[in-house]
Scaffold this motif. Structure first.
Motif, PDB file in Angstrom:
ATOM      1  N   GLY A 137       0.781  -1.235   0.000  1.00  0.00           N
ATOM      2  CA  GLY A 137       0.000   0.000   0.000  1.00  0.00           C
ATOM      3  C   GLY A 137       0.811   1.282   0.000  1.00  0.00           C
ATOM      4  O   GLY A 137       2.029   1.255   0.198  1.00  0.00           O
ATOM      5  N   TRP A 139       1.011   5.733   1.062  1.00  0.00           N
ATOM      6  CA  TRP A 139       1.101   6.502   2.302  1.00  0.00           C
ATOM      7  C   TRP A 139      -0.008   7.542   2.462  1.00  0.00           C
ATOM      8  O   TRP A 139      -0.021   8.279   3.437  1.00  0.00           O
ATOM      9  CB  TRP A 139       2.471   7.203   2.389  1.00  0.00           C
ATOM     10  N   LYS A 163       2.317  -5.342   3.406  1.00  0.00           N
ATOM     11  CA  LYS A 163       3.535  -4.522   3.514  1.00  0.00           C
ATOM     12  C   LYS A 163       3.147  -3.055   3.371  1.00  0.00           C
ATOM     13  O   LYS A 163       2.805  -2.592   2.289  1.00  0.00           O
ATOM     14  CB  LYS A 163       4.538  -4.897   2.424  1.00  0.00           C
ATOM     15  N   GLU A 166       6.756   2.496   3.394  1.00  0.00           N
ATOM     16  CA  GLU A 166       7.830   2.795   4.343  1.00  0.00           C
ATOM     17  C   GLU A 166       7.659   4.182   4.984  1.00  0.00           C
ATOM     18  O   GLU A 166       8.256   4.487   5.998  1.00  0.00           O
ATOM     19  CB  GLU A 166       9.208   2.670   3.690  1.00  0.00           C
ATOM     20  N   ARG A 195      11.276  -0.951  -0.142  1.00  0.00           N
ATOM     21  CA  ARG A 195      10.867  -1.374  -1.478  1.00  0.00           C
ATOM     22  C   ARG A 195      11.341  -2.786  -1.806  1.00  0.00           C
ATOM     23  O   ARG A 195      10.655  -3.523  -2.502  1.00  0.00           O
ATOM     24  CB  ARG A 195      11.438  -0.418  -2.524  1.00  0.00           C
ATOM     25  N   THR A 213      -1.815  -0.820  -4.280  1.00  0.00           N
ATOM     26  CA  THR A 213      -2.213   0.562  -4.507  1.00  0.00           C
ATOM     27  C   THR A 213      -0.961   1.420  -4.408  1.00  0.00           C
ATOM     28  O   THR A 213      -0.284   1.410  -3.374  1.00  0.00           O
ATOM     29  CB  THR A 213      -3.257   1.021  -3.461  1.00  0.00           C
ATOM     30  N   GLY A 214      -0.664   2.124  -5.475  1.00  0.00           N
ATOM     31  CA  GLY A 214       0.549   2.943  -5.488  1.00  0.00           C
ATOM     32  C   GLY A 214       0.770   3.498  -6.880  1.00  0.00           C
ATOM     33  O   GLY A 214      -0.171   3.642  -7.662  1.00  0.00           O
ATOM     34  N   SER A 215       2.023   3.759  -7.187  1.00  0.00           N
ATOM     35  CA  SER A 215       2.316   4.453  -8.439  1.00  0.00           C
ATOM     36  C   SER A 215       2.265   3.494  -9.636  1.00  0.00           C
ATOM     37  O   SER A 215       2.437   2.274  -9.495  1.00  0.00           O
ATOM     38  CB  SER A 215       3.702   5.088  -8.360  1.00  0.00           C
ATOM     39  N   THR A 218       5.622   1.490 -10.074  1.00  0.00           N
ATOM     40  CA  THR A 218       5.743   0.284  -9.250  1.00  0.00           C
ATOM     41  C   THR A 218       4.779  -0.788  -9.743  1.00  0.00           C
ATOM     42  O   THR A 218       5.117  -1.981  -9.779  1.00  0.00           O
ATOM     43  CB  THR A 218       5.480   0.616  -7.766  1.00  0.00           C
ATOM     44  N   LEU A 237      -3.599   2.218  -9.485  1.00  0.00           N
ATOM     45  CA  LEU A 237      -2.356   2.976  -9.741  1.00  0.00           C
ATOM     46  C   LEU A 237      -2.636   4.481  -9.800  1.00  0.00           C
ATOM     47  O   LEU A 237      -3.694   4.943  -9.426  1.00  0.00           O
ATOM     48  CB  LEU A 237      -1.712   2.455 -11.025  1.00  0.00           C
ATOM     49  N   CYS A 270      -5.601   9.509  -4.733  1.00  0.00           N
ATOM     50  CA  CYS A 270      -5.415   8.952  -6.083  1.00  0.00           C
ATOM     51  C   CYS A 270      -6.443   9.530  -7.039  1.00  0.00           C
ATOM     52  O   CYS A 270      -6.110   9.966  -8.137  1.00  0.00           O
ATOM     53  CB  CYS A 270      -5.517   7.441  -6.048  1.00  0.00           C
ATOM     54  N   GLU A 368       1.292  13.835 -12.565  1.00  0.00           N
ATOM     55  CA  GLU A 368       0.440  13.792 -11.369  1.00  0.00           C
ATOM     56  C   GLU A 368       1.099  14.586 -10.247  1.00  0.00           C
ATOM     57  O   GLU A 368       2.215  14.269  -9.838  1.00  0.00           O
ATOM     58  CB  GLU A 368       0.261  12.328 -10.933  1.00  0.00           C
TER      59      GLU A 368
END
Ligand code: NAD
Length: 462
Positions: A137, A139, A163, A166, A195, A213-215, A218, A237, A270, A368
């Motif tokens: 996930g 942040w 996970k 970070e 990562r 869920t992220g960029s 990735t 994404l 997002c 973005e």
């Protein structure tokens, strides 16, 4: 330090310091876990999965509702950790939102489907557990998105290894701590790592499904690694959501909703409105209305509930926001509000910024921003606005604003996005599926579709 935070924070010599997003003070230490610990967590999840699946839907849902009650009861403590780590105003609200989503996942019915019936012959489609689900996930909504991943996976009889980002591990570790109070060992485990640990989890041979869920960058790496373990993927994404404000729109009637569609969670959403195309007939009033709201929006510590906007969560994102605004200014765009850091509030605060007289091709439009900035672009022809809205690789959300909802729906039908909102932007609901198209990913979360995404299908014919 509240009791929940101290239960997940480790000693300074064993962990990585986690900072308060607003003050940059250390609030605790996240364990630095290794790939060996990750492997042990996956093995434990695999061992726990058959018994968890055997409990059946009713018992699993009962346990998930108990956990939802516990999250609500712990919302002040959990919310404090979220606000420290993420910076947002309303960490407690995110905790209650997570409980709400968890209850919905427990309550939604998913019966086997009868596909065909003819005399004694009958074909049924059943939804069965996949095995171990990996959750990775971001942040911006660490706890809410954590529950978006965990809840349907557990409901469908899978076990989970999560996970967290970070940047915001402690709130997710605290969330998982609450889950673990009610669940057998191994059903859910959080692994706090960087990562590399995320990449090892995505590549693990014993993972049946990854919900990420992220960029987009990735996400592409996770797709590559899924060529080896054939893990099924749900990919939520990056977005660069466009809004189109049609001619004849009553600017004052929509300005608040449009502003908060872009600036909710300080723009770190997002599916925030990230570029808005405004018809020339209402362009100047719209710019002025948005700028007035940007100038008036109270910004500061998320612990002070009179604020509406907080800091950017981390220095890397702050640098992106600053670069995009500076680039727009250098290209001759008009900064109608903000346009600079709010250094008086803390190192990562950036004034809510409205950028006018900017065109497609400028970095602030094409990239973005994921922060408190909105470019407002003038158009004269609706077809052209639709073409420009569809012109980028992302396709998460979009919105159409205008006096006639039916006319707006016709425009919505032509936009390439997973969700198109009319006279609103960014609202989500646990019963309504949500997901992206194009480079914003694939797969759906929420509702019955979200449950199906956490199951394998099995046809039984007799
Ligand atoms: P990110 O991709 O940098 O990181 C997300 C997670 O992936 C982190 O936990 C990170 O440790 C992990 N990771 C990094 N490299 C990895 C790898 N090679 N393999 C496996 N895991 C790896 O994203 P971010 O900066 O945390 O989040 C911001 C982005 O997320 C924005 O683009 C935003 O639009 C997007 N987002 C999308 C949604 C959605 O629902 N579509 C929701 C929130 C955020």
């Amino acid at each position: 330090m509240n009791a929940l935070l101290s239960s997940v924070s480790v000693d300074a010599d064993r962990g990585r310091p986690i900072l308060d997003a607003a003050t940059r003070e250390v609030i605790g230490h996240a364990p630095i876990q290794t790939v060996e610990e990750l492997n042990a967590a996956v093995a434990a999840a695999q061992a726990a999965q058959p018994a968890w699946a055997a409990l059946g839907h009713a018992e699993r849902s009962r346990l998930l509702r108990l956990i939802a009650d516990d999250i609500d009861a712990s919302a002040v403590e959990l919310g404090e950790i979220i606000t420290h780590e993420q910076g947002k105003v309303g960490g407690e609200g995110e905790a209650h939102g997570a409980a709400h989503w968890l209850r919905a996942a427990a309550d939604i019915a998913l019966e086997p489907q009868v596909l065909a019936q003819d005399g004694d012959s009958r074909s049924e489609l059943h939804y069965v557990p996949l095995g171990v689900v990996a959750s990775i996930g971001p942040w911006n909504f660490p706890v809410m998105i954590g529950v978006w991943h965990i809840a349907p996976a557990l409901r469908m009889g899978n076990t989970v290894v999560i996970k967290p980002s970070e940047y915001t591990p402690l709130s997710v570790l605290a969330l998982v701590e609450i889950f673990r109070r009610h669940l057998p060992e191994g059903v859910i485990t959080a692994i706090s790592g960087d990562r590399e640990v995320g990449a090892a989890l995505a590549a693990h041979p014993d993972i049946a499904k990854i919900v990420f869920t992220g960029s987009t960058a990735t996400g592409r790496r996770i797709v590559e690694s899924s060529a080896n373990n054939l893990a099924r993927l749900t990919l939520e994404l990056g977005g660069n959501d466009a809004g189109i404000v049609l001619p004849g729109t009553d600017v004052d009637a929509i300005a608040d909703k449009l502003f908060w569609g872009a600036f909710m969670n300080t723009g770190q959403v997002c599916a925030a409105l990230k570029r808005v195309y405004v018809h020339e007939s209402v362009y100047e009033p719209m710019v002025a209305a948005l700028a007035a709201r940007a100038d008036a929006a109270p910004m500061g510590s998320g612990h002070d509930k009179t604020n509406r906007l907080g800091p950017v969560q981390n220095p890397d994102q702050f640098a992106i926001v600053s670069r995009l605004v500076d680039d727009a200014r250098e290209r001759g765009a008009r900064i109608a509000a903000g346009g600079e850091p709010a250094a008086d509030l803390g190192p990562l605060f950036y004034r809510p910024t409205i950028i006018a007289d900017v065109e497609d091709g400028a970095a602030i439009v094409d990239e973005e921003q994921f922060g408190p900035v909105l470019p407002v672009i003038k158009y004269s022809d609706v077809d052209d606005a639709v073409r420009r809205a569809n012109g980028l690789e992302q396709g998460l959300g979009a919105s159409v604003w205008g006096p006639d909802a039916d006319a707006a729906v016709e425009v919505a039908a032509r936009l390439e996005a997973g969700t198109v909102w009319i006279n609103q932007h960014g609202g989500v609901d646990p019963s309504i599926p949500f997901g992206g198209t194009k480079a914003s990913g694939y797969g759906l979360e929420f509702g019955v579709e979200g449950l199906k995404a956490m199951a394998a299908t099995k046809v039984i014919r007799r």
